[in-house]
Design a protein around this motif. Structure first.
Motif, PDB file in Angstrom:
ATOM      1  N   VAL A  58       0.829  -1.201   0.000  1.00 25.47           N
ATOM      2  CA  VAL A  58       0.000   0.000   0.000  1.00 25.47           C
ATOM      3  C   VAL A  58       0.866   1.254   0.000  1.00 25.47           C
ATOM      4  O   VAL A  58       0.645   2.192  -0.795  1.00 25.47           O
ATOM      5  CB  VAL A  58      -0.950   0.001   1.212  1.00 25.47           C
ATOM      6  CG1 VAL A  58      -1.663   1.345   1.340  1.00 25.47           C
ATOM      7  CG2 VAL A  58      -1.961  -1.131   1.100  1.00 25.47           C
ATOM      8  N   GLY A  59       1.867   1.294   0.876  1.00 27.06           N
ATOM      9  CA  GLY A  59       2.746   2.459   0.951  1.00 27.06           C
ATOM     10  C   GLY A  59       3.515   2.695  -0.331  1.00 27.06           C
ATOM     11  O   GLY A  59       3.608   3.836  -0.816  1.00 27.06           O
ATOM     12  N   PHE A  60       4.048   1.632  -0.896  1.00 22.31           N
ATOM     13  CA  PHE A  60       4.821   1.748  -2.137  1.00 22.31           C
ATOM     14  C   PHE A  60       3.910   2.172  -3.288  1.00 22.31           C
ATOM     15  O   PHE A  60       4.310   2.965  -4.150  1.00 22.31           O
ATOM     16  CB  PHE A  60       5.499   0.421  -2.450  1.00 22.31           C
ATOM     17  CG  PHE A  60       6.629   0.544  -3.432  1.00 22.31           C
ATOM     18  CD1 PHE A  60       7.285   1.753  -3.639  1.00 22.31           C
ATOM     19  CD2 PHE A  60       7.054  -0.561  -4.156  1.00 22.31           C
ATOM     20  CE1 PHE A  60       8.341   1.850  -4.541  1.00 22.31           C
ATOM     21  CE2 PHE A  60       8.094  -0.468  -5.061  1.00 22.31           C
ATOM     22  CZ  PHE A  60       8.741   0.742  -5.253  1.00 22.31           C
ATOM     23  N   GLY A  61       2.680   1.657  -3.292  1.00 19.06           N
ATOM     24  CA  GLY A  61       1.725   2.049  -4.330  1.00 19.06           C
ATOM     25  C   GLY A  61       1.413   3.536  -4.274  1.00 19.06           C
ATOM     26  O   GLY A  61       1.339   4.209  -5.316  1.00 19.06           O
ATOM     27  N   VAL A  62       1.235   4.067  -3.056  1.00 20.08           N
ATOM     28  CA  VAL A  62       0.976   5.502  -2.890  1.00 20.08           C
ATOM     29  C   VAL A  62       2.160   6.325  -3.375  1.00 20.08           C
ATOM     30  O   VAL A  62       1.992   7.344  -4.060  1.00 20.08           O
ATOM     31  CB  VAL A  62       0.660   5.814  -1.417  1.00 20.08           C
ATOM     32  CG1 VAL A  62       0.596   7.325  -1.186  1.00 20.08           C
ATOM     33  CG2 VAL A  62      -0.648   5.165  -1.004  1.00 20.08           C
ATOM     34  N   VAL A  63       3.371   5.882  -3.033  1.00 16.65           N
ATOM     35  CA  VAL A  63       4.577   6.605  -3.448  1.00 16.65           C
ATOM     36  C   VAL A  63       4.721   6.612  -4.967  1.00 16.65           C
ATOM     37  O   VAL A  63       5.019   7.647  -5.581  1.00 16.65           O
ATOM     38  CB  VAL A  63       5.832   5.977  -2.798  1.00 16.65           C
ATOM     39  CG1 VAL A  63       7.117   6.515  -3.441  1.00 16.65           C
ATOM     40  CG2 VAL A  63       5.845   6.266  -1.305  1.00 16.65           C
ATOM     41  N   ILE A  64       4.498   5.463  -5.600  1.00 15.81           N
ATOM     42  CA  ILE A  64       4.609   5.382  -7.057  1.00 15.81           C
ATOM     43  C   ILE A  64       3.577   6.287  -7.729  1.00 15.81           C
ATOM     44  O   ILE A  64       3.901   7.050  -8.647  1.00 15.81           O
ATOM     45  CB  ILE A  64       4.435   3.925  -7.531  1.00 15.81           C
ATOM     46  CG1 ILE A  64       5.620   3.070  -7.080  1.00 15.81           C
ATOM     47  CG2 ILE A  64       4.304   3.870  -9.055  1.00 15.81           C
ATOM     48  CD1 ILE A  64       5.474   1.597  -7.397  1.00 15.81           C
ATOM     49  N   ALA A  65       2.323   6.225  -7.246  1.00 11.96           N
ATOM     50  CA  ALA A  65       1.259   7.038  -7.841  1.00 11.96           C
ATOM     51  C   ALA A  65       1.547   8.522  -7.707  1.00 11.96           C
ATOM     52  O   ALA A  65       1.445   9.283  -8.694  1.00 11.96           O
ATOM     53  CB  ALA A  65      -0.074   6.694  -7.175  1.00 11.96           C
ATOM     54  N   ASN A  66       1.958   8.958  -6.523  1.00 14.25           N
ATOM     55  CA  ASN A  66       2.246  10.377  -6.313  1.00 14.25           C
ATOM     56  C   ASN A  66       3.478  10.836  -7.085  1.00 14.25           C
ATOM     57  O   ASN A  66       3.513  11.960  -7.596  1.00 14.25           O
ATOM     58  CB  ASN A  66       2.432  10.661  -4.826  1.00 14.25           C
ATOM     59  CG  ASN A  66       1.117  10.711  -4.073  1.00 14.25           C
ATOM     60  OD1 ASN A  66       0.267  11.556  -4.322  1.00 14.25           O
ATOM     61  ND2 ASN A  66       0.945   9.797  -3.148  1.00 14.25           N
ATOM     62  N   SER A  67       4.472   9.956  -7.197  1.00 15.89           N
ATOM     63  CA  SER A  67       5.680  10.306  -7.932  1.00 15.89           C
ATOM     64  C   SER A  67       5.379  10.505  -9.415  1.00 15.89           C
ATOM     65  O   SER A  67       5.868  11.450 -10.041  1.00 15.89           O
ATOM     66  CB  SER A  67       6.748   9.220  -7.748  1.00 15.89           C
ATOM     67  OG  SER A  67       7.094   9.085  -6.381  1.00 15.89           O
ATOM     68  N   VAL A  68       4.551   9.621  -9.964  1.00 12.96           N
ATOM     69  CA  VAL A  68       4.156   9.752 -11.371  1.00 12.96           C
ATOM     70  C   VAL A  68       3.385  11.051 -11.587  1.00 12.96           C
ATOM     71  O   VAL A  68       3.627  11.792 -12.555  1.00 12.96           O
ATOM     72  CB  VAL A  68       3.312   8.539 -11.818  1.00 12.96           C
ATOM     73  CG1 VAL A  68       2.714   8.785 -13.201  1.00 12.96           C
ATOM     74  CG2 VAL A  68       4.167   7.275 -11.828  1.00 12.96           C
ATOM     75  N   LEU A  69       2.453  11.358 -10.680  1.00 12.21           N
ATOM     76  CA  LEU A  69       1.666  12.581 -10.791  1.00 12.21           C
ATOM     77  C   LEU A  69       2.543  13.825 -10.667  1.00 12.21           C
ATOM     78  O   LEU A  69       2.343  14.817 -11.379  1.00 12.21           O
ATOM     79  CB  LEU A  69       0.569  12.595  -9.719  1.00 12.21           C
ATOM     80  CG  LEU A  69      -0.540  11.558  -9.890  1.00 12.21           C
ATOM     81  CD1 LEU A  69      -1.461  11.561  -8.669  1.00 12.21           C
ATOM     82  CD2 LEU A  69      -1.341  11.823 -11.157  1.00 12.21           C
ATOM     83  N   ILE A  70       3.525  13.772  -9.759  1.00 11.19           N
ATOM     84  CA  ILE A  70       4.440  14.908  -9.586  1.00 11.19           C
ATOM     85  C   ILE A  70       5.242  15.150 -10.856  1.00 11.19           C
ATOM     86  O   ILE A  70       5.366  16.292 -11.336  1.00 11.19           O
ATOM     87  CB  ILE A  70       5.378  14.663  -8.386  1.00 11.19           C
ATOM     88  CG1 ILE A  70       4.613  14.777  -7.074  1.00 11.19           C
ATOM     89  CG2 ILE A  70       6.531  15.672  -8.390  1.00 11.19           C
ATOM     90  CD1 ILE A  70       5.411  14.383  -5.860  1.00 11.19           C
ATOM     91  N   LEU A  71       5.779  14.089 -11.428  1.00 13.97           N
ATOM     92  CA  LEU A  71       6.580  14.228 -12.645  1.00 13.97           C
ATOM     93  C   LEU A  71       5.720  14.718 -13.811  1.00 13.97           C
ATOM     94  O   LEU A  71       6.187  15.489 -14.658  1.00 13.97           O
ATOM     95  CB  LEU A  71       7.241  12.893 -12.988  1.00 13.97           C
ATOM     96  CG  LEU A  71       8.289  12.400 -11.982  1.00 13.97           C
ATOM     97  CD1 LEU A  71       8.809  11.029 -12.382  1.00 13.97           C
ATOM     98  CD2 LEU A  71       9.441  13.393 -11.857  1.00 13.97           C
ATOM     99  N   GLN A  72       4.466  14.288 -13.857  1.00 11.91           N
ATOM    100  CA  GLN A  72       3.561  14.773 -14.903  1.00 11.91           C
ATOM    101  C   GLN A  72       3.309  16.264 -14.756  1.00 11.91           C
ATOM    102  O   GLN A  72       3.327  17.009 -15.735  1.00 11.91           O
ATOM    103  CB  GLN A  72       2.235  14.008 -14.845  1.00 11.91           C
ATOM    104  CG  GLN A  72       2.305  12.591 -15.404  1.00 11.91           C
ATOM    105  CD  GLN A  72       0.971  11.877 -15.315  1.00 11.91           C
ATOM    106  OE1 GLN A  72       0.047  12.324 -14.627  1.00 11.91           O
ATOM    107  NE2 GLN A  72       0.853  10.748 -16.016  1.00 11.91           N
TER     108      GLN A  72
END
Length: 335
Positions: free
Chosen positions: A200-214
């Protein structure tokens, strides 16, 4: 004869096969204690005494530092355990307390880093709104929720502290050699819950990181973050990913297989394979412990003031050491 070899492989041979862990782990954890304790003390002093207003992300950082300090403070017990080649000389309660703090630190860090990544995404996507609002209540509430959750999960370990101590051939083991079937089932459920928490934690980090880079890649007409904000956000994404990939990912990949083998839910007669899994698990355990000194590095990426504060603090320590080592008055005056 085959049954005897199989039994030995399942029980004693599985733990004792990784002989390298005693010398390497005691040295490695000593290094973490020597570096991590002053580093986290400096971080906590900066965060608590800093003149900058308290923000949501600062609340998460303070919580991270407290968790790391608790972990590092109790490292000498683990150092002693490995120095004595896997012989626990303290009480069963202290064994469980150390294990509880280990899990609390690990999963506090996992969840708090996920919240930090989410907070940074909000700062990038809604910079004006975030700058004009204060989310301290949300930060305090979520931090309290994480501590309550991790302590609640680790509490059974502390309550059933005698289950984690086992005497084998005159040696008292801590968190090794589980024999009771009921205890094994409880531990399997506990480790599956921890694995789910990591996912769950890693999924949140990946999702937010992708959104930040976008958001950072959008044109200025759509989004106009300052160059400073872009740099800080990109560094945060990189830092959090490094901590997850270096510290947490290897451990959680191998830990499930290791748990199934050590509790004999996965019965393998290949002792070489079991030894290899145990070896990799020991290395992954060391890597995960590095998070206690990598978390303050994250602060450097997020705060220029902390970087300057730590630089001045280091220079001050060096000057004091130079003065103490100098025996001549002239040398003291020059320093």
């Amino acid at each position: 004869m085959n049954a005897s070899i199989y039994e030995n492989c399942n029980e004693e041979h599985f733990y004792d096969s990784s002989e390298f862990r005693y010398s390497i782990s005691s040295i490695f954890y000593s290094f973490l204690f020597i570096v991590g304790f002053p580093l986290n003390v400096a971080s906590l002093c900066f965060l608590v005494r800093g003149k900058k207003r308290v923000t949501e992300i600062k609340i998460y950082m303070i919580s991270l530092t407290i968790a790391d300090l608790l972990f590092v403070t109790f490292l000498p017990f683990w150092i002693d355990y490995y120095y004595r080649r896997g012989n626990w000389i303290f009480s069963s309660f202290m064994c469980s307390l150390w294990g509880s703090l280990f899990y609390i630190n690990t999963y506090n860090t996992i969840f708090l880093l996920a919240l930090i990544s989410f907070t940074r995404y909000l700062a990038v996507s809604q910079p004006v709104k975030v700058a004009q609002s204060s989310q301290n209540r949300r930060g305090v509430a979520l931090t309290a929720l994480i501590w309550t959750l991790t302590i609640s999960v680790a509490l059974p370990i502390l309550i059933n502290h005698k289950d984690h101590i086992n005497k084998t051939n005159g040696t008292i083991r801590c968190f090794e050699y589980y024999q009771e079937a009921d205890t094994k089932i409880k531990l399997l459920i506990l480790h599956l819950v921890m694995l789910l928490g990591f996912i769950v934690g890693f999924g949140v980090v990946i999702a937010n990181s992708v959104l930040i880079l976008q958001r950072l890649s959008m044109t200025k007409e759509i989004l106009r973050p300052s160059q400073r904000l872009k740099t800080r956000a990109f560094r945060m994404v990189l830092a959090v990913f490094v901590i997850y990939i270096v510290c947490f990912l290897p451990y959680h990949i191998v830990h499930l297989f290791w748990t199934l083998l050590v509790l004999n839910f996965w019965e393998s007669k290949n002792c070489t394979f079991r030894k290899s899994v145990n070896d990799v698990h020991q290395v992954a355990l060391c890597l995960m412990s590095i998070n206690c000194i990598l978390d303050p590095v994250l602060y450097c990426f997020l705060s220029r003031r902390f970087k300057q504060y730590f630089k001045e603090l280091t220079q001050s320590w060096r000057q004091k050491c130079t003065i103490r080592r100098s025996s001549k008055p002239e040398a003291i005056q020059l320093s």
